[in-house]
Design a protein around this motif. Structure first.
Motif, PDB file in Angstrom:
ATOM      1  N   ARG A  78       0.960   4.553  -2.572  1.00  0.00           N
ATOM      2  CA  ARG A  78       0.925   5.963  -2.154  1.00  0.00           C
ATOM      3  C   ARG A  78       2.157   6.751  -2.574  1.00  0.00           C
ATOM      4  O   ARG A  78       2.185   7.979  -2.456  1.00  0.00           O
ATOM      5  CB  ARG A  78       0.825   6.041  -0.622  1.00  0.00           C
TER       6      ARG A  78
ATOM      7  N   ARG B  22       0.827  -1.207   0.000  1.00  0.00           N
ATOM      8  CA  ARG B  22       0.000   0.000   0.000  1.00  0.00           C
ATOM      9  C   ARG B  22       0.864   1.260   0.000  1.00  0.00           C
ATOM     10  O   ARG B  22       0.512   2.270  -0.609  1.00  0.00           O
ATOM     11  CB  ARG B  22      -0.938  -0.015   1.205  1.00  0.00           C
ATOM     12  N   ALA B  23       1.990   1.191   0.682  1.00  0.00           N
ATOM     13  CA  ALA B  23       2.899   2.344   0.661  1.00  0.00           C
ATOM     14  C   ALA B  23       3.394   2.604  -0.763  1.00  0.00           C
ATOM     15  O   ALA B  23       3.528   3.757  -1.181  1.00  0.00           O
ATOM     16  CB  ALA B  23       4.073   2.111   1.613  1.00  0.00           C
TER      17      ALA B  23
ATOM     18  N   ALA C  22       4.932   8.431   2.159  1.00  0.00           N
ATOM     19  CA  ALA C  22       4.182   7.243   1.735  1.00  0.00           C
ATOM     20  C   ALA C  22       4.108   6.187   2.835  1.00  0.00           C
ATOM     21  O   ALA C  22       3.142   5.436   2.919  1.00  0.00           O
ATOM     22  CB  ALA C  22       4.833   6.642   0.489  1.00  0.00           C
TER      23      ALA C  22
END
Lengths: 329, 329, 329, 329
Positions: free
Chosen positions: B296, B292-293, B321
């Motif tokens: 982002r 998920r980072a 992020a």
């Protein structure tokens, strides 16, 4: 020429090994009695340090007889507080019942020391420490380590307890990790019968100068024993002595001699892929060569060079004692 | 949000371990089938890499059934060429008969890869190398390593062979020790079906940047697989992923994504003192957070900062992020 | 006894040093001419490797004269592509103008090599690499390094260019970091006049066996030069040769002799706190002792032991050649 | 949310650097006054630690005025006992006259501490130690180190003296090398006004857990100050804080908070190739993020996990506090 010191070895030198990959072992297992017999076959060892418990089924009487038959005596007993039962810690195990069980085993080992007339109980708490950041409460962990050792040694004022420090393995980080930390803990313990077993290799890969560590421990009156081996400074490779660090092992022995420390020169090596008797014989050959080099060393000249901290002069003096090949032009 | 990758693990993650000290193991042994069942119980693993041979008495059919029952497929087969028989070397063993026996085992493993429809035979020659200075003839040793790998891979042009390099352990020094050395050897081998299994931890403690190593191997068209874990940069601690090097593991995954490398995110961890299922679940939780980072991450801004080699800017972008805690003031 | 090789040293051995703490230097600065004069005063050096540019105000003619007066010749020229102007990179600098300026300096150095009849331009891109995770685009960085070297060497087909690899320092991570990576890059460059300057200490603290690295580079036909020193395997300490790793330096020279590599034995040492002439003399004394040990080495017996990978036997053979102190009981 | 701590930095953060390669410096030199002005320009620093002597020509009055103008106060004074004059040692120099000169400089620095109302004299004896095996008499060296520190601190009972230990650099091995060794020496000194300045990076690359070292020093009542930075665990890279070891720096701050240690969060970084103000601002951004993460940390749950030494649970708790990206599936 001065007389050779007495030589010794950890009895595990004559065991066979396994590791996390060769799980079926580098060779067939050997019993305590077989290992003693092998140690005796070397012919130049005076003492051994024995793991305890012995192989299941082997009695203390049998061990006594085997040692006698092999002209060996026990210098120390090493309770195996690093097997499965105590693999999450002995003194520092989070479970009080497991801590108590580890202490029980060490009390038993103390009894064996008495029975065999050995010099010390060797305490190597290999599973005490931590693996991960944030895993432990450091204040609590250190208190467990120090208090447990005090409880153990306090219960046997007639015996000596030698802590063998090591930076890491099997734990990612071990509690008793260095000479200075161990001496600091011993001061906290506050007893006269707790000292240090200095392993040359542990000191080396822990970033110490083993010669300096020996001096520090001697100056605190706590050098109960020592053993030697070698490594590449990154891990406890337990290679045969002198195979890599010829100069620094000579410096280590030089410091012991300067301090009139006249204990046993012991081997703690793991010849995974070598014949253990061949490995010991090769090691003793090296140790004797180093001992003769000490006899040849021009100590007054060396001390004078050290007073000036003159590294080039001291190196030439050392090479003149150690090397065969006529450095003296 | 982009879809998660497929996750996998070495089946040994669900075994129990022993090492040279805890010789009775950190827990009770598990059979291949029990390990598969445990892997399946995680519920989020798609593939496993299986050691071969399986536990004595376990048949290939049983393994197939067990995998199916657990919703798992085999990504690779790892022949155990590092047990006692080959503990002085597999490809580089001094004894031609032992080298032949190691090759036989690897040919068998190749057959299992075909049977299971796995992606590759994983070759990890953990016992190939040396322990002591002057022990080996380096020219001869490297020739044995390269020629043996060519013979193996040449016999199975329909399969892929992934070499997992590692700096050391169990050997003091291993033959296939780094990304660059492995690529150099692969060029000497001259076959299309030999590649690399990149282990994040091996790269890290070998002094590489794993992100850079991944890029280099991808640029040579040889990244057949990868697995992740963590360590303290001094040894192959096989800690759970992200427990120490959060930034560098994110950089590693970022490089894979930039190159559209879309293989399995595998775990190669040794949770000696942890519950293996708990360790895998904790790891997958971390891997998903990292994924998920990546979603982002402001990649255009990062690439612009990297064009300037602006370490402060790229760090701020990465923290934005990754971190929860509002670094954006 | 075989004849000694020619000896040499980096001219910086006779400079004085500073570092990030002793910013006023460990001693007074010396000009290029003073350093040549000091090198000549040793009396046993045949060649030097010279930094370029020379001290401001010193002309090429003066250098020629000084070398002649000191009975020295230039073996290599080392352009200083690691000073302030190129401190964020030479080949890999993010700024094309700075890259061009670095190339200009190297072209100039190539001219000096021609003028002095030296063997090679030595390229040590100490500032090429990175310091932080996520700082660089690794694909881009490696392309800059390889393409730049190709452009440089391609422009001077009559000269040789020797890349001196190093794991790190002054960069936290350097681009040309190991023997294998450098050989891989040289293959990508695709020119006949790019090779390797193997520094014993860089190899050692990079986790290589220097003997093995030498063999690998020789097998690729790229060993243009070498220099020696010592360290504690954790950093480029540039200690005097043989002060720590006596066995491994002997193995290194043994491999060179086995391959009939008969180049200069050069010193690359930084005697921060020692007298440089004293340090060189001590080093040459050691090198000659090692050379005589090679003469005494029982090579057939050693090769036979290595065929068996018999580490204990090879160690005894080596000690018999190296140690004075009668290991032969 | 709790209030941020006071922030500080070594004034050298705003200097420019040189090293043994970039001898002309990574940027133009800055005077003490210019560095103070730059430190003030950050806007979020409360204190600085100043090297002494100041730049030639700069008076104490000017420094006072500059600090005031920049809203800064002095937390410590660091006498430069590691320049050329003392490059073979300060306390442990073989020459008594040089030792005396080092002490003179430190007495002067003590006077400046009084004048500026700083918290302590910081003693960093970077040149005390040795480079080569056999170079020094270890007993003598340690005595010089301990006796010299006692003499210094004994002369100024109204001031505090903070020893900053470090494993190595610029010496190959430094005398005050670890937390435990320093505490042991402080016990030998036997004075109340000698303590420790704990540098996170020194602890990390010395093989300690900085969190554990902090706890140990606090338990001895000797933590006078601390500073932070980062590195790759092999050298004192002095990278900006949090760039590599996010988890361990958080653990370090957590231990300080648990012990109610409320001193300044200082930076000791060497941004060789970065803009120093940019580097400080990036670092403070990270420190504030870490501080907020501490506020979010579920301490009771963490303590409970630590009581069980449950590394997986504690890791999940820490990630929940630190990471943005919803690990809470």
């Amino acid at each position: 020429m001065t007389e050779y010191p007495r030589f010794g070895a950890g009895l595990w030198h004559f065991a066979s090994y396994l590791d996390r990959y060769a799980t079926d072992g580098y060779g067939p297992a050997r019993t305590t009695l077989e290992a003693i017999q092998l140690a005796g076959s070397v012919g130049e060892l005076s003492v051994v340090d024995l793991n305890y418990p012995f192989t299941p089924g082997v009695s203390l009487e049998e061990v006594k007889d085997a040692l006698k038959a092999s002209n060996l005596t026990a210098i120390g007993i090493t309770p195996e507080i690093y097997l499965r039962k105590h693999s999450r810690g002995a003194f520092t195990n989070p479970d009080p019942a497991v801590r108590a069980s580890a202490l029980d085993l060490m009390h038993e080992a103390a009894g064996v020391v008495r029975e065999l007339g050995a010099d010390y109980v060797k305490i190597w708490p290999g599973q005490d420490g931590w693996d991960y950041p944030f895993q432990v409460n450091h204040k609590q962990l250190w208190a467990l380590a120090v208090d447990g050792m005090r409880e153990l040694a306090g219960a046997h004022p007639d015996l000596k307890f030698a802590i063998e420090y090591k930076p890491r393995e099997p734990r990612v980080k071990m509690t008793w990790d260095s000479a200075a930390r161990t001496l600091l803990g011993i001061e906290q313990i506050g007893l006269d019968n707790v000292g240090v077993l200095l392993d040359f290799g542990h000191s080396l890969y822990g970033g110490e100068s083993p010669a300096d560590a020996a001096q520090l421990i001697i100056d605190h009156g706590r050098l109960y024993g020592m053993d030697v081996n070698d490594n590449l400074r990154g891990w406890d490779d337990d290679l045969v002595v002198g195979s890599v660090h010829l100069i620094e092992i000579l410096e280590f022995f030089h410091v012991l001699r300067q301090n009139n420390w006249d204990g046993v020169w012991q081997l703690d090596q793991f010849p995974f892929r070598e014949d253990p008797v061949d490995a010991v014989k090769t090691s003793l050959r090296t140790l004797k060569a180093l001992h003769r080099a000490l006899d040849r060393l021009d100590v007054p000249a060396l001390l004078a060079a050290q007073d000036r901290q003159d590294a080039m002069a001291s190196q030439r003096i050392v090479q003149d004692a150690l090397l065969s090949v006529g450095t003296s032009d």
